[in-house]
Design an enzyme around this catalytic site. Sequence first.
Site: not given
Ligand SMILES: *Cc1c(COP(=O)(O)O)cnc(C)c1O
Length: 385
Positions: A61, A155, A183, A242, A288, A334, A336
């Site tokens: 992602k 979530r 998760h 994941r 700034y 800043c 840039d």
């Molecule tokens: C982003 C994400 C991950 C990966 O998480 P990391 O901590 O970067 O390994 C795994 N599962 C879900 C649902 C996520 O949104």
Amino acid sequence: PADWSAAAAWALLPLLRRLRPVRAYPKARAWVEVDASALRRNAEALMGLLPDGCELMPVLKCGAYGHGAVKSARVLEGCGVRAFAVACAAEGVELRRAGARGTILVLGWTAPENFPCLARYGLTQTVTELPYAEALSAFGRDVDVHIKVDTGMHRLGLDAEDAAAAERIFELPHLRVTGMYTHLCVSDSLAPEARSFTGAQSKRFFALAEELRRRGHDVGRLHTQASYGLLNYPDARCAYVRAGIALYGFKSAEADDAAVWPPLKPALSLKARVAQVRELPEGAGLGYGLAYTTPRPSRIAVLPIGYGDGCPRDCAGAWALVNGKRAPVVGRVCMDQLFIDVTDCGPVQSGDCIQLDIAALAEASGTITNEILSRLGPRLPRLWT
Ligand SMILES: *Cc1c(COP(=O)(O)O)cnc(C)c1O
């Protein structure tokens, strides 16, 4: 005729520029360098931790956490990876169009207007509640789905106690359930309360899977762990891990500890050229709001990279590496540009290449490396080595 030829030349100019393009030099300003072999070795190191039957599902992602999703996918496919996760359908479409095969799991919500993309590109969609699953089924094309189960993070996901809702999803005509996942929200911590919360999350998840199996459903591939879930609970018996941040070779925070830590190396480095170096007396204001005042006679280098590229506006205390020494970021960043204090760093001149430390940027701005990486801007060319 003079007007005419001038008009013709004017009309042809864009075409001529296209035929003989002068490309902008990628290392002219600021850029991201990605070490493909580091990414490959990280993937192999994580695969080495996986129990039998468990596969790595790299999380690509947000442009693979700033590295570039398509290139990362190619490198990882070369390591034997057969499944990826993305946050949204558009990211999945990008990977498919670039030729990625295997499973692409969309972790987030997909708007009904985008259901055609799921079928067309063979994406696996996460379903998080029964009404959504019904809407997806009513779309009328066969789609693979993973059921997301909420086990305590609150979530996305259907309630782990709601076996009836999960069962109804299995019975919908156009959905093929190929997996279920949850998760873990405190798996990065080894504190006793966190460990027991994670244990309870896993227990709820596997209990639901068991109940559905008992009712005769094939629950497909089960997965619970992200990076820290793997590093702290390497023995969980899942079909996928994941992995995001660990795959890219970063800890989320410098202070993080984990039960196992294979040799991982950051695959990405953030670099910029020095635009200008100036000597300032003690007591000079900088940038700034004149937010920084030199505490001593100082040599300050201006780097052509700023918050528009993803360096947080307030990251005083972060540093760049200059001649092997730390040059702290000073003053307000800043859009840039930003300032570093190179007083103690030996010779520096405009044009020099400097590396900014990602972990220090995160720590100094009160966030985690995940956020810094995912916000590295599109203006930074990605150079793969
Ligand atoms: C982003 C994400 C991950 C990966 O998480 P990391 O901590 O970067 O390994 C795994 N599962 C879900 C649902 C996520 O949104």
